[in-house]
Design a protein around this motif. Structure first.
Motif, PDB file in Angstrom:
ATOM      1  N   TYR A 160      12.218  12.314  11.197  1.00  0.00           N
ATOM      2  CA  TYR A 160      12.970  13.342  10.496  1.00  0.00           C
ATOM      3  C   TYR A 160      12.137  13.963   9.366  1.00  0.00           C
ATOM      4  O   TYR A 160      12.109  15.180   9.196  1.00  0.00           O
ATOM      5  N   TYR A 161      11.466  13.122   8.576  1.00  0.00           N
ATOM      6  CA  TYR A 161      10.749  13.612   7.401  1.00  0.00           C
ATOM      7  C   TYR A 161       9.367  14.181   7.696  1.00  0.00           C
ATOM      8  O   TYR A 161       8.824  14.918   6.873  1.00  0.00           O
ATOM      9  N   LEU A 162       8.779  13.844   8.834  1.00  0.00           N
ATOM     10  CA  LEU A 162       7.431  14.322   9.126  1.00  0.00           C
ATOM     11  C   LEU A 162       7.323  15.842   9.153  1.00  0.00           C
ATOM     12  O   LEU A 162       6.463  16.409   8.455  1.00  0.00           O
ATOM     13  N   PRO A 163       8.174  16.587   9.891  1.00  0.00           N
ATOM     14  CA  PRO A 163       8.031  18.054   9.850  1.00  0.00           C
ATOM     15  C   PRO A 163       8.344  18.645   8.475  1.00  0.00           C
ATOM     16  O   PRO A 163       7.724  19.631   8.067  1.00  0.00           O
ATOM     17  N   ILE A 164       9.244  18.020   7.756  1.00  0.00           N
ATOM     18  CA  ILE A 164       9.574  18.511   6.419  1.00  0.00           C
ATOM     19  C   ILE A 164       8.382  18.316   5.487  1.00  0.00           C
ATOM     20  O   ILE A 164       8.050  19.200   4.684  1.00  0.00           O
ATOM     21  N   PHE A 203       0.832  -1.204   0.000  1.00  0.00           N
ATOM     22  CA  PHE A 203       0.000   0.000   0.000  1.00  0.00           C
ATOM     23  C   PHE A 203       0.869   1.257   0.000  1.00  0.00           C
ATOM     24  O   PHE A 203       0.644   2.175  -0.799  1.00  0.00           O
ATOM     25  N   TYR A 204       1.860   1.294   0.891  1.00  0.00           N
ATOM     26  CA  TYR A 204       2.707   2.485   0.978  1.00  0.00           C
ATOM     27  C   TYR A 204       3.620   2.623  -0.230  1.00  0.00           C
ATOM     28  O   TYR A 204       3.930   3.744  -0.650  1.00  0.00           O
ATOM     29  N   LYS A 205       4.059   1.516  -0.819  1.00  0.00           N
ATOM     30  CA  LYS A 205       4.895   1.619  -2.015  1.00  0.00           C
ATOM     31  C   LYS A 205       4.096   2.185  -3.192  1.00  0.00           C
ATOM     32  O   LYS A 205       4.589   3.036  -3.938  1.00  0.00           O
ATOM     33  N   VAL A 206       2.875   1.728  -3.370  1.00  0.00           N
ATOM     34  CA  VAL A 206       2.031   2.256  -4.439  1.00  0.00           C
ATOM     35  C   VAL A 206       1.729   3.723  -4.188  1.00  0.00           C
ATOM     36  O   VAL A 206       1.782   4.548  -5.102  1.00  0.00           O
ATOM     37  N   LYS A 207       1.426   4.065  -2.934  1.00  0.00           N
ATOM     38  CA  LYS A 207       1.155   5.454  -2.585  1.00  0.00           C
ATOM     39  C   LYS A 207       2.387   6.326  -2.835  1.00  0.00           C
ATOM     40  O   LYS A 207       2.275   7.465  -3.280  1.00  0.00           O
ATOM     41  N   SER A 208       3.562   5.783  -2.575  1.00  0.00           N
ATOM     42  CA  SER A 208       4.805   6.518  -2.809  1.00  0.00           C
ATOM     43  C   SER A 208       5.016   6.785  -4.305  1.00  0.00           C
ATOM     44  O   SER A 208       5.458   7.871  -4.688  1.00  0.00           O
ATOM     45  N   PHE A 209       4.730   5.804  -5.141  1.00  0.00           N
ATOM     46  CA  PHE A 209       4.895   5.985  -6.579  1.00  0.00           C
ATOM     47  C   PHE A 209       3.929   7.022  -7.140  1.00  0.00           C
ATOM     48  O   PHE A 209       4.229   7.686  -8.117  1.00  0.00           O
ATOM     49  N   GLU A 237       6.243  21.184   3.618  1.00  0.00           N
ATOM     50  CA  GLU A 237       6.079  21.128   2.163  1.00  0.00           C
ATOM     51  C   GLU A 237       4.596  21.167   1.780  1.00  0.00           C
ATOM     52  O   GLU A 237       4.219  21.838   0.824  1.00  0.00           O
ATOM     53  N   ALA A 238       3.765  20.469   2.527  1.00  0.00           N
ATOM     54  CA  ALA A 238       2.323  20.482   2.251  1.00  0.00           C
ATOM     55  C   ALA A 238       1.735  21.869   2.485  1.00  0.00           C
ATOM     56  O   ALA A 238       0.863  22.320   1.735  1.00  0.00           O
ATOM     57  N   ALA A 239       2.215  22.551   3.515  1.00  0.00           N
ATOM     58  CA  ALA A 239       1.719  23.912   3.787  1.00  0.00           C
ATOM     59  C   ALA A 239       2.144  24.859   2.669  1.00  0.00           C
ATOM     60  O   ALA A 239       1.366  25.741   2.267  1.00  0.00           O
ATOM     61  N   GLN A 240       3.358  24.719   2.158  1.00  0.00           N
ATOM     62  CA  GLN A 240       3.818  25.577   1.058  1.00  0.00           C
ATOM     63  C   GLN A 240       3.026  25.299  -0.227  1.00  0.00           C
ATOM     64  O   GLN A 240       2.707  26.225  -0.966  1.00  0.00           O
ATOM     65  N   ASN A 241       2.733  24.029  -0.471  1.00  0.00           N
ATOM     66  CA  ASN A 241       1.961  23.685  -1.677  1.00  0.00           C
ATOM     67  C   ASN A 241       0.514  24.154  -1.553  1.00  0.00           C
ATOM     68  O   ASN A 241      -0.122  24.456  -2.564  1.00  0.00           O
ATOM     69  N   LYS A 242      -0.009  24.214  -0.347  1.00  0.00           N
ATOM     70  CA  LYS A 242      -1.379  24.661  -0.135  1.00  0.00           C
ATOM     71  C   LYS A 242      -1.505  26.159  -0.382  1.00  0.00           C
ATOM     72  O   LYS A 242      -2.526  26.631  -0.845  1.00  0.00           O
ATOM     73  N   GLU A 243      -0.442  26.908  -0.052  1.00  0.00           N
ATOM     74  CA  GLU A 243      -0.461  28.367  -0.233  1.00  0.00           C
ATOM     75  C   GLU A 243      -0.465  28.752  -1.707  1.00  0.00           C
ATOM     76  O   GLU A 243      -0.936  29.806  -2.075  1.00  0.00           O
ATOM     77  N   ARG A 244       0.058  27.894  -2.543  1.00  0.00           N
ATOM     78  CA  ARG A 244       0.170  28.214  -3.977  1.00  0.00           C
ATOM     79  C   ARG A 244      -1.124  28.139  -4.667  1.00  0.00           C
ATOM     80  O   ARG A 244      -2.100  27.817  -4.652  1.00  0.00           O
ATOM     81  N   ALA A 285       9.438  15.397  -0.419  1.00  0.00           N
ATOM     82  CA  ALA A 285       9.501  15.142   1.027  1.00  0.00           C
ATOM     83  C   ALA A 285       8.391  14.192   1.455  1.00  0.00           C
ATOM     84  O   ALA A 285       8.608  13.306   2.284  1.00  0.00           O
ATOM     85  N   GLU A 286       7.219  14.363   0.875  1.00  0.00           N
ATOM     86  CA  GLU A 286       6.117  13.452   1.194  1.00  0.00           C
ATOM     87  C   GLU A 286       6.421  12.041   0.702  1.00  0.00           C
ATOM     88  O   GLU A 286       6.098  11.056   1.359  1.00  0.00           O
ATOM     89  N   LYS A 287       7.080  11.939  -0.451  1.00  0.00           N
ATOM     90  CA  LYS A 287       7.466  10.641  -0.989  1.00  0.00           C
ATOM     91  C   LYS A 287       8.451   9.942  -0.047  1.00  0.00           C
ATOM     92  O   LYS A 287       8.310   8.752   0.229  1.00  0.00           O
ATOM     93  N   SER A 288       9.412  10.685   0.468  1.00  0.00           N
ATOM     94  CA  SER A 288      10.366  10.109   1.418  1.00  0.00           C
ATOM     95  C   SER A 288       9.675   9.703   2.714  1.00  0.00           C
ATOM     96  O   SER A 288       9.989   8.667   3.293  1.00  0.00           O
ATOM     97  N   TRP A 289       8.727  10.516   3.150  1.00  0.00           N
ATOM     98  CA  TRP A 289       7.977  10.221   4.375  1.00  0.00           C
ATOM     99  C   TRP A 289       7.167   8.930   4.210  1.00  0.00           C
ATOM    100  O   TRP A 289       7.140   8.083   5.096  1.00  0.00           O
ATOM    101  N   ILE A 290       6.539   8.762   3.062  1.00  0.00           N
ATOM    102  CA  ILE A 290       5.756   7.555   2.812  1.00  0.00           C
ATOM    103  C   ILE A 290       6.678   6.350   2.656  1.00  0.00           C
ATOM    104  O   ILE A 290       6.347   5.242   3.095  1.00  0.00           O
TER     105      ILE A 290
END
Length: 102
Positions: free
Chosen positions: A87-91, A17-23, A95-102, A29-34
């Motif tokens: 490590y990756y969770l705050p990043i 599930f997580y590998k498919v979600k990662s692809f 990143e999600a907050a920056q993408n939401k602002e756009r 950063a979200e990809k690394s987190w997943i």
């Protein structure tokens, strides 16, 4: 031990599930987190598989050694995956907050 067999199947399902979600994820950063979640899931699979081997075939020395190696590799994947997850969770949140602002 049917409990360990069920845990083995559940952990490998989470891994896929997580590998498919990662692809399917574009943000790096979200990809690394997943991927760290997938690493934890495969660690659980190795841990449960090693425990299952030891409980079922505990008469053979080779099986105990191989099961112990699986348990150690599983624990290493879980521990290192959890460290990377922290490590990756705050990043990923930033990143999600920056993408939401756009």
């Amino acid at each position: 031990m049917p409990t360990l067999a069920i845990l083995i199947v559940i952990s490998i399902m989470f891994y896929f599930f997580y590998k498919v979600k990662s692809f399917r994820t574009k943000a790096p950063a979200e990809k690394s987190w997943i991927n760290t979640k997938a690493n934890i899931a495969i660690g659980n699979f190795l841990l449960f598989f090693g425990l299952n081997q030891i409980f079922i075939y505990y008469n053979s020395t080779i099986t105990i050694i191989v099961g112990s190696v699986f348990i150690l590799l599983g624990l290493a994947n879980i521990i290192l995956g959890y460290r990377a997850y922290r490590y990756y969770l705050p990043i990923a949140i930033e990143e999600a907050a920056q993408n939401k602002e756009r």
